[in-house]
Design a protein around this motif. Structure first.
Motif, short mmCIF file in Angstrom:
data_model
loop_
_atom_site.label_atom_id
_atom_site.label_comp_id
_atom_site.label_asym_id
_atom_site.label_seq_id
_atom_site.Cartn_x
_atom_site.Cartn_y
_atom_site.Cartn_z
N GLU A 72 0.82 -1.22 0.00
CA GLU A 72 0.00 0.00 0.00
C GLU A 72 0.85 1.26 0.00
OE1 GLU A 72 -3.71 0.62 2.43
OE2 GLU A 72 -3.00 -1.25 3.28
N TRP B 76 5.78 -0.62 -2.29
CA TRP B 76 5.62 -0.77 -3.74
C TRP B 76 6.99 -1.02 -4.39
CZ3 TRP B 76 7.32 1.45 -8.24
CH2 TRP B 76 6.54 1.27 -9.39
N PHE C 25 7.56 -4.51 -6.28
CA PHE C 25 7.58 -4.50 -7.75
C PHE C 25 8.94 -4.21 -8.37
CE2 PHE C 25 3.09 -3.36 -6.73
CZ PHE C 25 2.54 -4.55 -7.17
N VAL C 26 9.92 -3.85 -7.56
CA VAL C 26 11.26 -3.59 -8.13
C VAL C 26 12.30 -4.50 -7.47
CG1 VAL C 26 13.04 -1.86 -8.57
CG2 VAL C 26 10.64 -1.20 -8.63
N PRO D 24 11.35 -8.65 -7.38
CA PRO D 24 11.51 -9.36 -8.66
C PRO D 24 12.95 -9.35 -9.17
CG PRO D 24 9.85 -7.62 -8.85
CD PRO D 24 10.40 -7.54 -7.48
N TRP E 203 -6.28 -0.05 1.03
CA TRP E 203 -6.54 -0.80 -0.21
C TRP E 203 -5.85 -2.13 -0.11
CZ3 TRP E 203 -9.95 1.45 -3.38
CH2 TRP E 203 -10.11 2.84 -3.32
N ARG F 263 -5.19 -6.02 -1.79
CA ARG F 263 -5.25 -6.70 -3.10
C ARG F 263 -6.28 -7.82 -3.09
NH1 ARG F 263 0.03 -8.50 -6.60
NH2 ARG F 263 -1.09 -9.38 -8.35
N ARG G 56 -0.54 -0.37 -8.70
CA ARG G 56 -0.08 -1.76 -8.63
C ARG G 56 -0.03 -2.40 -10.02
NH1 ARG G 56 -2.07 -4.24 -2.88
NH2 ARG G 56 -2.37 -2.25 -1.86
N GLY H 20 3.08 -1.25 -11.43
CA GLY H 20 4.14 -2.00 -10.74
C GLY H 20 4.30 -3.41 -11.29
N LEU H 21 3.17 -4.07 -11.55
CA LEU H 21 3.21 -5.43 -12.09
C LEU H 21 3.92 -5.45 -13.45
CD1 LEU H 21 2.03 -8.38 -11.70
CD2 LEU H 21 0.23 -7.63 -13.24
N LEU I 174 6.00 -3.21 -14.58
CA LEU I 174 7.42 -2.87 -14.37
C LEU I 174 8.19 -4.11 -13.91
CD1 LEU I 174 9.54 -0.56 -14.20
CD2 LEU I 174 8.92 -0.31 -11.80
N ALA I 175 7.60 -4.85 -12.94
CA ALA I 175 8.26 -6.06 -12.43
C ALA I 175 8.47 -7.06 -13.56
CB ALA I 175 7.42 -6.68 -11.32
#
Lengths: 235, 348
Positions: free
Chosen positions: A111, A116, A120-121, A124, B69, B71, B96, B99-100, B102-103
């Motif tokens: 959140e 984040w 996401f960085v 992974p 929020w 998921r 998000r 972000g997904l 980007l990942a």
């Protein structure tokens, strides 16, 4: 010379003996606890030192316009963004148990901007970096491992059995074996090899490491090993 | 145009084409949905320790309120839409979703190194270095420095801003008049405060390394770390590795179940005997102060066989770990991003 050599040596010997002695003398246990607390905090501050070195190296690459300076700028940008977002706990809600404290919330959830970045960085990227090693380990093994003698053949066969025994393929391949020969099924063979032979080898290695660490530590505490000092004495 | 560049262009065009096509087939791909929640709190008296106690109240009576929020699966979104078209409780999360993607792109950029070194890989590598350095620094700051160092030196501020459960001591290092050696809380406080003051001084000395002159000052805290690690390891390694491993090896050959037949006893203790023999033989191999001849040489040769099996097992185990990580990344690409597989039934 005293400040650069003698004082650090005295600090190392004093701190080391204190830790060793307080292990046996319970009344001195508080000293050991304090030393551990100091160690933890100094280690955390060492991250700042690492960050400082990273900044210094990348800024110098950028200012000299060295080859790949653009990547140094990306590193620096990623570092600064993560640092600002994380240090400021940006976008983090307070903890529901103490909403009066603005920075009491946990920022390790997706959140928050910091969470984040992690989800996401960082996560992974680090997982993929390690996953990439699967190819390189397999490739290196293919080139380096040759069953040139009996010992190397044993190593190869063991690796193969463990690899197969840990997958569904291994279970399927030897599922036909009768109950009295179940010990030869790949999953059982893999467990036996790791639990008996692997365990013996690992124990011997651990005992060897323990003896080596104890001997090296003793050399440091007696002031016989000063290799760490000579590198840090300059400035 | 070089052959390698041509290959990259063809691969990129094919990949983007497939991605666009995938976007128009079936349910689409790569979206993250979230469900809205609310936290509304009002003060409900004080605990025995004098701390405020909070309870959930309607939003219009709240002293502190914010939206959360969490998921949810695409299936939950579809169900919410079917139940109430146009609802705004379960919605698409743009941050998000970005972000997904980007990942996924970073994952592919790292994997592209398998073909050859390229700018996409170098870019991802640079981001990785920068983000991970800052990440661990931030974690060290909030999880160690704030509660321990600042909690001891500036307890009032830390309690008000970060950690309301922190107990602010009655003593102040800056006002010796508040010190009371007879108070049972005084000496633990003094110990804590003194340790953190030393840690702060050592920390500043360590950072001195970044200065143009006087970098040798950083050698003092380093000496503390080296000495402390040596002192601690000397005793703990001997206890936890040397003695504990030797004890476990000895105990594994002792029959612990009474009343066993000789045959069962033999098979029950055989693994323990093999382990004991293996440990002794491997240690013989590690013994460099005696020539490997005669009985020692024979034992050392047996030790080599044991070590070969150990290294083979360790290698197989390591490769398995990496392959598991690889499978997890591939599953992320095919399931979370491309929506080509659905092993956990998140969409159907």
């Amino acid at each position: 010379m005293i400040a650069r050599q003698a004082v650090p040596l005295a600090i190392a010997i004093g701190a080391g003996l204190l830790m060793a002695v307080s292990y046996f003398l319970r009344p001195l246990g508080w000293m050991s606890e304090s030393a551990s607390e100091i160690f933890n905090v100094v280690s955390a501050i060492a991250f700042v030192l690492g960050a400082g070195s990273l900044l210094k190296a990348n800024l110098s690459t950028i200012s000299r316009r060295d080859r790949g300076w653009g990547y140094a700028a990306v590193t620096l940008g990623a570092f600064l963004v993560t640092l600002v977002v994380g240090m400021g706990k940006m976008g983090v809600n307070p903890s529901p148990s103490s909403p009066q404290a603005a920075w009491s919330g946990d920022q390790q959830t997706a959140e928050t901007p910091f969470g984040w970045i992690y989800e996401f960085v960082l996560s992974p990227l680090s997982a993929t970096m390690f996953a990439l090693l699967a190819f390189f380990v397999a490739s290196a093994a293919f080139r380096a491992f040759r069953a040139k003698n009996a010992g190397a053949a044993v190593l190869l066969v063991t690796a193969f059995v463990v690899l197969l025994g840990r997958t569904y393929a291994g279970v399927v391949l030897t599922d036909w074996m009768p109950g009295w020969a179940s010990g030869l099924r790949l999953e059982n063979l893999s467990n036996y090899l790791m639990g008996v032979f692997g365990s013996a080898g690992n124990r011997a290695i651990l005992i060897g490491i323990a003896l080596g660490v104890a001997a090296t530590s003793l050399r440091i505490l007696l002031g016989l090993d000063r290799s760490w000092l000579s590198r840090e004495g300059g400035g | 145009m070089t052959r390698q560049r041509m290959t990259w262009i063809v691969l990129t065009v094919v990949f983007v084409g497939l991605l666009v096509a995938r976007g128009f087939v079936g349910q689409g791909l790569g979206r993250v949905y979230v469900e809205r929640g609310e936290v509304s709190l009002a003060k409900d008296g004080r605990s025995d320790q004098g701390e405020p106690v909070w309870r959930t109240v309607p939003r219009d009576q709240a002293e502190h309120a914010w939206i959360t929020w969490s998921r949810v699966t695409p299936k939950a979104f579809a169900e919410a839409q079917a139940k109430e078209p146009g609802q705004d409780r379960v919605v698409l999360s743009w941050p998000r979703t970005v972000g997904l993607w980007l990942a996924a792109l970073l994952t592919l950029a790292i994997f592209s190194f398998l073909y050859a070194d390229n700018p996409a890989y170098k870019l991802s590598e640079s981001i990785f270095v920068g983000v991970s350095a800052a990440y661990w620094m931030v974690v060290g700051f909030w999880e160690t420095l704030v509660p321990k160092l600042f909690g001891a030196i500036l307890p009032g501020t830390v309690k008000a801003m970060v950690q309301p459960s922190l107990k602010v001591p009655a003593f102040s290092p800056w006002a010796p008049g508040t010190w009371d050696a007879a108070d049972p809380a005084f000496w633990p406080w003094m110990q804590q405060w003194g340790s953190m003051a030393i840690a702060l001084v050592f920390g500043v000395m360590m950072l001195w390394r970044l200065m143009p002159r006087g970098g040798w000052i950083a050698g003092w805290p380093l000496a503390f770390i080296v000495g402390m690690t040596a002192g601690r390891r000397m005793v703990t390694q001997v206890e936890s590795d040397l003695m504990a491993q030797a004890e476990a090896t000895m105990q594994s050959v002792l029959p612990v179940t009474p009343g066993l037949s000789a045959w069962d006893l033999f098979w029950g203790t055989l693994p323990g005997i093999l382990v004991l023999v293996g440990v002794v033989c491997c240690l013989c191999y590690f013994l460099f102060s005696v020539q490997h001849r005669g009985a020692v040489g024979g034992a050392a040769r047996v030790g080599v066989w044991y070590l070969m099996i150990t290294f083979g097992a360790a290698f197989g185990f390591t490769v398995m770990g990496r392959i598991a990580l690889l499978a997890e990344r591939v599953e992320f690409l095919l399931d979370d991003w491309l929506w080509l597989i659905d092993p956990n039934h998140l969409r159907s």
